[in-house]
Design an enzyme around this catalytic site. Structure first.
Site, short mmCIF file in Angstrom:
data_model
loop_
_atom_site.label_atom_id
_atom_site.label_comp_id
_atom_site.label_asym_id
_atom_site.label_seq_id
_atom_site.Cartn_x
_atom_site.Cartn_y
_atom_site.Cartn_z
N TYR A 153 8.53 -38.37 46.59
CA TYR A 153 9.11 -38.58 47.92
C TYR A 153 8.09 -38.31 49.04
CZ TYR A 153 13.67 -38.62 45.57
OH TYR A 153 14.73 -38.93 44.75
N LYS A 186 8.80 -36.73 32.28
CA LYS A 186 8.62 -37.96 31.50
C LYS A 186 7.19 -37.96 30.98
CE LYS A 186 10.76 -41.41 31.10
NZ LYS A 186 11.43 -41.87 29.87
N ASP A 193 15.23 -38.86 30.74
CA ASP A 193 16.29 -39.79 30.33
C ASP A 193 17.19 -39.13 29.28
OD1 ASP A 193 13.99 -39.82 28.77
OD2 ASP A 193 14.23 -41.89 28.13
N ASP A 240 16.76 -34.61 41.79
CA ASP A 240 17.71 -35.27 42.70
C ASP A 240 18.80 -35.95 41.88
OD1 ASP A 240 18.84 -36.41 44.90
OD2 ASP A 240 17.15 -37.72 45.41
N ASP A 247 22.87 -34.32 40.78
CA ASP A 247 24.11 -35.02 41.14
C ASP A 247 24.94 -35.30 39.90
OD1 ASP A 247 23.56 -34.99 43.79
OD2 ASP A 247 23.84 -37.15 44.10
#
Ligand code: NAD
Length: 371
Positions: free
Chosen positions: A146, A197, A229, A253, A257
């Protein structure tokens, strides 16, 4: 040894919309703690967001920021609302919160996902998968894709466009958020899962290398690794396998959620954002509910105050080492729910809907019983 009130400087920023309504219930708990001599705080109140803009033309004044920087903890409600939506970007209410996060250098975002027994049926997953769930996601908040350079959208020689964002992490950035995670794991079930990852991203390999090195300082915490994942899949397949998850800004992030939805309601979710510890072990910290200012119900006195009350409990636990007092608050919330008290957001079709104040009344009654 508990600190005295003068050593517990707390800046309270209720904000906009339902912020002042839910913070009002937290203040009743603070007063109760003070009156019963359970714990005292040196509390200052300030404006942030749209209410600060209305009063002084900016969503966060320098004076309020200075107050936050010199406080041991900031307790934040929520900001934003339609009244301020047309303001220029830099004057938007949310800029007040973002500036606080940036100036306080809050790099570790803690999002617990706890399923209270009485709400286990509100989860999107089957009761037996989530009943008793208590996990914590630690998301790196100030680095990664980000913020990384190069970034932007460029036009190629053939006239087509290319969008670019870059995942960048220094060892120091990785290490400090991992250490925050290991410290937390020590206060919980002593297990930490580092999520990345590393199978396709070099930065993930660095995360693993640093995690292995830092883990040597925490031999009492069991370290494991998981690909992001797979973690998403495991969160909905068997979420109770996790204790503390530490991960990058992007993965955190998304995964936080996902974990939030395991618990069923936005009105129940607290969070904390922590900065670096100084020589005395004091960390800058901001505690806030995950939800926003809920303009659709603001002013009606029907908002669920529990996420804000649980954020206060996190403050007790992580900023002031008041674990027993935090347990007291969390148990009062648990009993309130067990007694069937429900605000609209967590009510079933046949439940009577409590107001914000009625829910606060029952939390206080439960605190009275237990204290
Ligand atoms: P929101 O979280 O405010 O509301 C989403 C839905 O959940 C609404 O229907 C609302 O009524 C309900 N809800 C939220 N909290 C509740 C509570 N405690 N009790 C009962 N119901 C609750 O998100 P939104 O509608 O996307 O955003 C509204 C405003 O809040 C916007 O201005 C947004 O920018 C801002 N916002 C602020 C923060 C923050 O202050 N940290 C976070 C998210 C959104």
């Amino acid at each position: 040894m508990a600190q005295s009130a003068s050593n517990r400087k707390v800046l309270v920023l209720p904000g906009d919309g339902i912020g002042p309504e839910i913070m009002g219930e937290v203040m009743r708990v603070v007063e109760f703690f003070d009156k019963r001599r359970i714990a005292s705080f040196d509390i200052k109140q300030g404006l942030v967001g749209g209410s600060a803009y209305d009063a002084s033309g900016t969503p966060l004044t320098d004076a309020t920021l200075a107050e936050a920087m010199s406080s041991d903890a900031v307790l934040f409600g929520s900001v934003g609302g339609p009244k301020w939506e047309t303001l220029p970007f830099e004057l938007q209410p949310e800029r007040g919160l973002l500036r606080l996060r940036k100036e306080m250098d809050l790099f570790a975002n803690l999002r617990p996902a706890v399923v209270f027994e009485a709400l286990a049926d509100a989860s999107a997953l089957k009761r037996d998968l989530v009943a008793g769930l208590d996990l914590m996601i630690v998301r790196e908040l100030t680095g990664g894709i980000y913020f990384g350079d190069p970034r932007g959208v460029e036009t190629l020689p053939d006239g087509t466009k290319r969008g670019i964002n870059t995942e960048v992490y220094t060892e120091a950035e990785i290490e400090r958020v991992l250490r925050a995670g290991f410290e937390l794991a020590r206060k919980r079930q002593h297990r930490l899962t580092e999520v990345d990852k590393a199978n396709v991203m070099e930065s993930g390999l660095l995360w693993r290398e640093v995690a292995r090195r830092v883990a040597a300082d925490y031999p009492d915490v069991e370290l494991s690794f998981m690909y992001a994942d797979n973690c998403a899949m495991q969160l909905v397949r068997a979420p109770k396998q996790f204790d503390v998850i530490v991960t990058s800004n992007l993965f955190g992030d998304i995964l936080s959620d996902c974990a939030a939805m395991l618990t069923g309601s936005l009105g129940m979710l607290p969070s904390a954002s922590l900065g670096a510890a100084d020589a005395s072990g004091r960390r800058r910290a901001l505690y806030e509910p995950v939800h926003g200012s809920a303009p659709d119900i603001a002013g009606k006195g029907v908002a669920n105050p529990l996420a804000c009350i649980l954020s206060f409990a996190m403050m007790l636990r992580y900023s002031f080492d008041l674990a027993e007092e935090a347990d007291l608050v969390e148990n009062a919330v648990r009993q309130t729910l067990a007694a069937g008290i429900r605000t609209g957001d967590i009510a079933g079709t046949s439940d009577t809907r409590a107001t914000t104040k009625q829910m606060g009344d029952v939390v206080l009654k439960e605190l009275e019983k237990a204290a």
